[in-house]
Design a protein around this motif. Sequence first.
Motif, PDB file in Angstrom:
ATOM      1  N   LYS A   1      20.514  12.254  29.691  1.00 40.99           N
ATOM      2  CA  LYS A   1      20.403  10.802  29.740  1.00 40.99           C
ATOM      3  C   LYS A   1      21.273  10.191  30.835  1.00 40.99           C
ATOM      4  CE  LYS A   1      23.943  10.171  26.151  1.00 40.99           C
ATOM      5  NZ  LYS A   1      24.934   9.533  27.029  1.00 40.99           N
ATOM      6  N   ASP A   2      22.286  10.922  31.292  1.00 42.24           N
ATOM      7  CA  ASP A   2      23.195  10.419  32.328  1.00 42.24           C
ATOM      8  C   ASP A   2      22.796  10.885  33.723  1.00 42.24           C
ATOM      9  OD1 ASP A   2      24.690   9.145  30.403  1.00 42.24           O
ATOM     10  OD2 ASP A   2      26.054  10.849  30.113  1.00 42.24           O
ATOM     11  N   ILE A   3      21.572  11.405  33.861  1.00 40.26           N
ATOM     12  CA  ILE A   3      21.138  11.905  35.165  1.00 40.26           C
ATOM     13  C   ILE A   3      19.845  11.214  35.584  1.00 40.26           C
ATOM     14  CG2 ILE A   3      20.576  13.958  36.534  1.00 40.26           C
ATOM     15  CD1 ILE A   3      22.045  15.652  34.600  1.00 40.26           C
ATOM     16  N   PRO A   4      19.939  10.056  36.176  1.00 42.67           N
ATOM     17  CA  PRO A   4      18.726   9.421  36.730  1.00 42.67           C
ATOM     18  C   PRO A   4      18.275  10.184  37.979  1.00 42.67           C
ATOM     19  CG  PRO A   4      20.671   8.145  37.291  1.00 42.67           C
ATOM     20  CD  PRO A   4      21.145   9.220  36.357  1.00 42.67           C
ATOM     21  N   GLU A   5      17.120   9.847  38.467  1.00 43.90           N
ATOM     22  CA  GLU A   5      16.551  10.556  39.624  1.00 43.90           C
ATOM     23  C   GLU A   5      17.440  10.416  40.861  1.00 43.90           C
ATOM     24  OE1 GLU A   5      12.389  10.822  42.208  1.00 43.90           O
ATOM     25  OE2 GLU A   5      12.539   9.512  40.459  1.00 43.90           O
ATOM     26  N   GLU A   6      18.026   9.252  41.057  1.00 43.20           N
ATOM     27  CA  GLU A   6      18.907   9.039  42.223  1.00 43.20           C
ATOM     28  C   GLU A   6      20.115   9.976  42.170  1.00 43.20           C
ATOM     29  OE1 GLU A   6      21.529   5.451  44.318  1.00 43.20           O
ATOM     30  OE2 GLU A   6      20.391   5.077  42.491  1.00 43.20           O
ATOM     31  N   PHE A   7      20.692  10.100  40.972  1.00 46.02           N
ATOM     32  CA  PHE A   7      21.843  11.004  40.808  1.00 46.02           C
ATOM     33  C   PHE A   7      21.430  12.456  41.070  1.00 46.02           C
ATOM     34  CE2 PHE A   7      24.400  13.870  38.258  1.00 46.02           C
ATOM     35  CZ  PHE A   7      25.692  13.502  38.588  1.00 46.02           C
ATOM     36  N   TYR A   8      20.256  12.791  40.547  1.00 45.91           N
ATOM     37  CA  TYR A   8      19.751  14.158  40.741  1.00 45.91           C
ATOM     38  C   TYR A   8      19.573  14.471  42.230  1.00 45.91           C
ATOM     39  CZ  TYR A   8      16.537  18.129  40.706  1.00 45.91           C
ATOM     40  OH  TYR A   8      15.939  19.345  40.946  1.00 45.91           O
ATOM     41  N   ASN A   9      19.015  13.549  42.983  1.00 45.51           N
ATOM     42  CA  ASN A   9      18.796  13.760  44.421  1.00 45.51           C
ATOM     43  C   ASN A   9      20.123  13.912  45.168  1.00 45.51           C
ATOM     44  OD1 ASN A   9      16.029  13.621  44.104  1.00 45.51           O
ATOM     45  ND2 ASN A   9      15.954  11.385  44.450  1.00 45.51           N
ATOM     46  N   LYS A  10      21.102  13.077  44.797  1.00 45.50           N
ATOM     47  CA  LYS A  10      22.419  13.218  45.429  1.00 45.50           C
ATOM     48  C   LYS A  10      23.055  14.570  45.092  1.00 45.50           C
ATOM     49  CE  LYS A  10      23.761   8.341  45.749  1.00 45.50           C
ATOM     50  NZ  LYS A  10      24.765   7.340  45.302  1.00 45.50           N
ATOM     51  N   MET A  11      22.853  14.948  43.876  1.00 45.26           N
ATOM     52  CA  MET A  11      23.414  16.226  43.440  1.00 45.26           C
ATOM     53  C   MET A  11      22.826  17.384  44.252  1.00 45.26           C
ATOM     54  SD  MET A  11      23.746  17.392  39.479  1.00 45.26           S
ATOM     55  CE  MET A  11      24.929  18.638  39.022  1.00 45.26           C
ATOM     56  N   MET A  12      21.538  17.356  44.485  1.00 48.15           N
ATOM     57  CA  MET A  12      20.873  18.427  45.231  1.00 48.15           C
ATOM     58  C   MET A  12      21.211  18.392  46.709  1.00 48.15           C
ATOM     59  SD  MET A  12      19.368  20.125  42.918  1.00 48.15           S
ATOM     60  CE  MET A  12      18.257  21.186  43.844  1.00 48.15           C
ATOM     61  N   SER A  13      21.530  17.228  47.233  1.00 48.73           N
ATOM     62  CA  SER A  13      21.781  17.110  48.670  1.00 48.73           C
ATOM     63  C   SER A  13      23.271  17.127  49.023  1.00 48.73           C
ATOM     64  CB  SER A  13      21.147  15.823  49.213  1.00 48.73           C
ATOM     65  OG  SER A  13      21.715  14.683  48.574  1.00 48.73           O
ATOM     66  N   GLN A  14      24.140  16.617  48.137  1.00 53.26           N
ATOM     67  CA  GLN A  14      25.563  16.517  48.451  1.00 53.26           C
ATOM     68  C   GLN A  14      26.406  17.571  47.707  1.00 53.26           C
ATOM     69  OE1 GLN A  14      26.960  12.454  47.993  1.00 53.26           O
ATOM     70  NE2 GLN A  14      25.099  11.597  48.924  1.00 53.26           N
ATOM     71  N   TRP A  15      26.358  17.493  46.377  1.00 53.06           N
ATOM     72  CA  TRP A  15      27.166  18.425  45.580  1.00 53.06           C
ATOM     73  C   TRP A  15      26.802  19.885  45.874  1.00 53.06           C
ATOM     74  CZ3 TRP A  15      25.694  21.815  41.586  1.00 53.06           C
ATOM     75  CH2 TRP A  15      26.755  22.369  40.855  1.00 53.06           C
ATOM     76  N   ARG A  16      25.526  20.115  46.059  1.00 49.74           N
ATOM     77  CA  ARG A  16      25.024  21.465  46.323  1.00 49.74           C
ATOM     78  C   ARG A  16      25.573  22.016  47.634  1.00 49.74           C
ATOM     79  NH1 ARG A  16      18.579  22.914  46.225  1.00 49.74           N
ATOM     80  NH2 ARG A  16      18.770  25.180  46.014  1.00 49.74           N
ATOM     81  N   GLU A  17      25.853  21.109  48.587  1.00 51.40           N
ATOM     82  CA  GLU A  17      26.376  21.522  49.895  1.00 51.40           C
ATOM     83  C   GLU A  17      27.898  21.487  49.951  1.00 51.40           C
ATOM     84  OE1 GLU A  17      24.524  22.726  52.231  1.00 51.40           O
ATOM     85  OE2 GLU A  17      22.670  22.382  51.094  1.00 51.40           O
ATOM     86  N   GLY A  18      28.540  21.226  48.822  1.00 56.66           N
ATOM     87  CA  GLY A  18      29.990  21.259  48.776  1.00 56.66           C
ATOM     88  C   GLY A  18      30.664  19.968  49.187  1.00 56.66           C
ATOM     89  N   GLN A  19      29.905  18.874  49.290  1.00 58.24           N
ATOM     90  CA  GLN A  19      30.487  17.581  49.667  1.00 58.24           C
ATOM     91  C   GLN A  19      31.138  16.927  48.447  1.00 58.24           C
ATOM     92  OE1 GLN A  19      27.605  15.102  51.645  1.00 58.24           O
ATOM     93  NE2 GLN A  19      26.731  16.834  52.805  1.00 58.24           N
ATOM     94  N   ASP A  20      32.025  15.959  48.732  1.00 59.32           N
ATOM     95  CA  ASP A  20      32.667  15.223  47.648  1.00 59.32           C
ATOM     96  C   ASP A  20      31.605  14.487  46.827  1.00 59.32           C
ATOM     97  OD1 ASP A  20      35.121  16.060  48.472  1.00 59.32           O
ATOM     98  OD2 ASP A  20      35.519  14.285  49.710  1.00 59.32           O
TER      99      ASP A  20
END
Length: 241
Positions: free
Chosen positions: A5-24
């Motif tokens: 419930k705490d993962i909207p699509e925008e958060f998911y996209n950031k997660m795949m593009s930023q967190w996945r690449e080791g960014q803050d």
Amino acid sequence: SIPEKDIPEEFYNKMMSQWREGQDFDLPSSTEHRLIELTMADGILPEDLKVEKSDIIQRAQMEWHFVVLSTKLYKNFKHELEDLTDKVKRLEAYQQPVWDELKQTWANIQQHIIDKNIFKDHGDSLREKSNSLFDELKKLRSVLSAELNQKSKEVSNFFLTKITEIDQKIQAGALLKPLFDQLVTIQSDLKGKSFQREDREIILSKLNEAFKAIRDKREKRDANREQNGSGDECLTRRYEG
């Protein structure tokens, strides 16, 4: 893990593009951090979490096991080689036990390389360090070998001189019993001395020649006595004469 419930699509996209690449990347306050013990038998994910592509997780788990194993082996062997490096640096002369310890350590490393339990980079680093230590010990062994050769020559020349002097007395017709006893003493003294193999073989050869010379002299003397008869026979001939 993050509640769905705490993962909207925008958060998911950031997660795949930023967190996945080791960014803050800021995670929601509802994020739960779990530490899972890594074992070969259990899965890498908690039992209450399911994934769509379990084969990817399984492959990642196997790869991670190898990463952990290789890293542990590398750290352990690196520590052993560092201890051996300290021992080699403190050596004033070559010591066989240190060589044997390094040889056994390298044999263990090599077996893990053959079994492919360790990364190539890790294996190459350990091989380079081991070879460097072997080279240092070989230098010390060369110095020790030269010193042993010198000492062996000095001691062997001493014994060869004594054997030569006895041999000259044998040929000159001196009493054989004292000379034989001297050779026996030399033979006994040799047992407590350290020689290079070639020097020892030369000394033993000269010693055997001296013993043989005494034996030949004795056999010749006994043969002459038999030809001339016993002492009683000599007296009898003198009386009759």
